[in-house]
Design an enzyme around this catalytic site. Structure first.
Site: not given
Ligand code: GLY
Length: 594
Positions: A404, A422, A424, A446, A475-476, A497
């Site tokens: 990302t 991002t 991903n 995700d 998402s993180s 991530g």
């Protein structure tokens, strides 16, 4: 006489003691008692930092991003009279050209903005599941996951949000014209950009996959001389230049409708993808109420769902608030232990509760409340690691990713922007839209593609994050702005991530609790635990033997990581009013200030 000597001695002792404990600011001046901003003192037995890279100091503005060209573009825009939002938009489009690994038009992300008056905003421009998506779309007839389908190729993509996101923030805050902020990216695409060693390697490593997905004769990301890329080669992207011109001329319609949309839908049809014209037309990013939560006398302004990052960050900080981390010291066994235990509990909550708030009810306030966190802590015991299976169960493969990208921008008026975006995976789904020259995301991975089955980051999800048409995948990403005493203090974020949340958490604590400068906090070696798998990974040398032995003796499973953690791009306002740009020494990340 003897009594006087005792009294003088006692006074000297008390004076020395009070000096020793008095916080000192980075500029060396002493600060008031409530100020936690102390100079970091390195433990001689420990390698604390990945490198001794120094922060970049600016008087008027700062851009910290994954690529020197993109940061330069942002600063040039500010020098032309643009504000931090103009600079962020220009940086975003420049990253889509110079950093195709993660910079993007075909992806999505999250923006946290604090304007010069102190008002905070967050924009969710995360991708959405296409209208034709369904819960079991990555499962075979037996209900098993079809390996790779959510990661590689046309079906892996969500409906991109990045262009709409940039249009939205520019419309609301931009000072310079849209044409002007787009121009530098167009120039970079049409005239070419010089590849760094890292980028040359990234393109070479993915050459076969690009061919597999886009056809043996794909022109995209292939060296025109039919050889591997090397550092110093020029990468020219004419089709991408045309797409950027379309966006420059028509704004959102230049991407979501007309020729570029036709190319995107045609590409999807060609490879079995399901994104339609209707998906593109219907896509809109969402302004959301920012998470604004106190931690000591700091305010954490961060992203609510569809990212889990903000909720998790506040939970983590508040879980360890009760402990004297500064006294225990950076990466000492007690400090690391309580941080790991907080991470274990918070990632278990993430899996259970977090999802797109437009589709599921997320009990945000409750999860972040100190009462709740205290209860979560009730089974913690210093003598022994908590077992993740007791919190919940399962075992999953490894995780590690820096695919990302994050950029932070601050201008001279005090506007601050923190954006994480991002595709991903690195280069996303590896699908390049033919004729459009841009990469598509593989963000569908995700979602929880099957309850209890881990995604590429080893993260497990449940019903809250199952696939539904038009829903956003969890998402993180954790773009964050920190206020101190009501004023802008830090803009922070990173790729990584599932490790994004823990890297942001540690970087904030490094500054606030351990007294590091912004760059030291970025340079500092990091570790990560995410509930499952039940193990802690750490960057080589992050822990002393003493710390390792103490943790192992309490039952912690700890593995040295081969790679690194985080690619931070952060900015801090220093006590003297200058800005410190801190870009990660672990890659090409560069801060440019003026
Ligand atoms: N795609 C990584 C994340 O959103 O967390």
């Amino acid at each position: 006489m003897k009594r006087n000597v005792y009294i003088i001695g006692l006074l000297l002792f008390l004076f020395a003691f009070s000096c020793k404990n008095k916080p000192t600011q980075t500029d060396g001046t002493s600060s008031d008692a409530k100020d936690l901003f102390v100079l970091f003192e390195e433990n001689p037995n420990q390698k604390t930092f990945f490198s001794d890279k120094k922060g970049v100091i600016g008087q008027n503005g700062m851009v910290a991003s994954a690529h020197p060209e993109a940061s330069k573009v942002g600063v040039e825009i500010m020098k032309m009279g643009g504000n931090a939002i103009d600079a962020a938009v220009a940086t975003h489009f420049a990253l889509a050209v110079v950093f195709p690994f993660a910079g993007n038009l075909g992806g999505g992300g999250f923006a946290v903005i604090r304007d010069k008056n102190g008002k905070a905003y967050t924009l969710d421009f995360r991708e959405k599941a296409p209208l034709k998506a369904n819960r079991d779309m990555y499962l075979d007839a037996k209900g098993d996951v079809i390996q790779g389908l959510s990661l590689l190729g046309h079906l892996a993509s969500g409906v991109p949000g990045a262009v709409d996101g940039m249009v939205e923030i520019h419309k609301k805050f931009g000072k310079l014209s849209w044409e002007k902020v787009l121009q530098p990216a167009i120039d970079l695409a049409e005239n070419g950009v010089v590849l760094t060693e890292r980028e040359a390697l990234g393109l070479n490593n993915n050459k076969q996959t690009f061919k597999k997905i886009n056809g043996e004769n794909t022109p995209y990301f292939m060296n025109p001389d039919n050889r591997d890329w090397i550092k110093g080669d020029w990468l020219v992207q004419k089709d991408l230049g045309k797409t950027l011109r379309s966006i420059q001329q028509k704004g959102r319609n230049g991407f979501y409708e007309g020729e570029v949309a036709n190319l995107l839908v045609k590409e999807m049809k060609k490879g079995g993808g399901i994104i339609s014209h209707e998906d593109l037309k219907k896509y809109h990013s969402a302004w959301r109420e920012p998470i604004s939560a106190d931690y000591k006398h700091y305010k954490i302004i961060t992203m609510p769902p569809s990212s889990s990052g903000g909720v998790a960050l506040v939970q983590l900080l508040r879980s360890v608030e009760q402990y004297p981390l500064r006294k225990w010291g950076f990466n000492s066994d007690s400090t690391v232990q309580v941080m790991i235990e907080a991470e274990r509990r918070v990632y278990a909550d993430r899996a259970k509760w977090l999802g797109d708030m437009d589709y599921v009810k997320v009990p945000m306030k409750e999860l972040m409340s100190r009462d709740y966190l205290k209860k979560r802590w009730s089974d913690f015991n210093f003598a022994k690691a908590t077992d993740s299976k007791v919190i919940d169960g399962g075992a999953v493969p490894g995780y590690e990713s820096n695919e990302t990208t994050h950029y932070s921008v601050v201008d001279k008026e005090g506007n601050a922007v923190s954006i994480t975006t991002t595709l991903n995976g690195g280069y996303g789904s590896k699908v390049v839209v033919s004729g459009g020259g841009f990469l598509m995301n593989n963000e569908m991975d995700d979602f929880s593609i099957k309850a209890g089955v881990p995604n590429m980051f080893g993260l497990i999800g449940n019903k809250a994050n199952e696939i539904q048409p038009e829903k956003r995948m969890l998402s993180s990403m954790t773009p964050t702005i920190v206020e101190k005493d009501g004023k802008f203090f830090m803009a922070i974020g990173t790729p990584g991530g599932s490790t994004i949340i823990t890297s942001v958490y540690q970087t904030i604590l490094n500054v606030i609790e351990h007294g590091m400068t912004m760059q030291q906090a970025v340079n500092a070696l990091k570790f990560h635990h995410q509930w499952l798998p039940d193990r802690t990974v750490y960057e080589p040398n992050a822990f002393t033997e003493k710390t390792l032995n103490a943790l192992k003796s309490r039952g912690y499973i700890i593995d040295a990581q081969k790679g690194t953690l985080g690619r931070m791009d952060c900015i801090m306002l220093r006590p003297d009013g200058t800005l410190e740009g801190a870009s990660d020494p672990r890659a090409d990340n560069t801060s440019v200030g003026y």
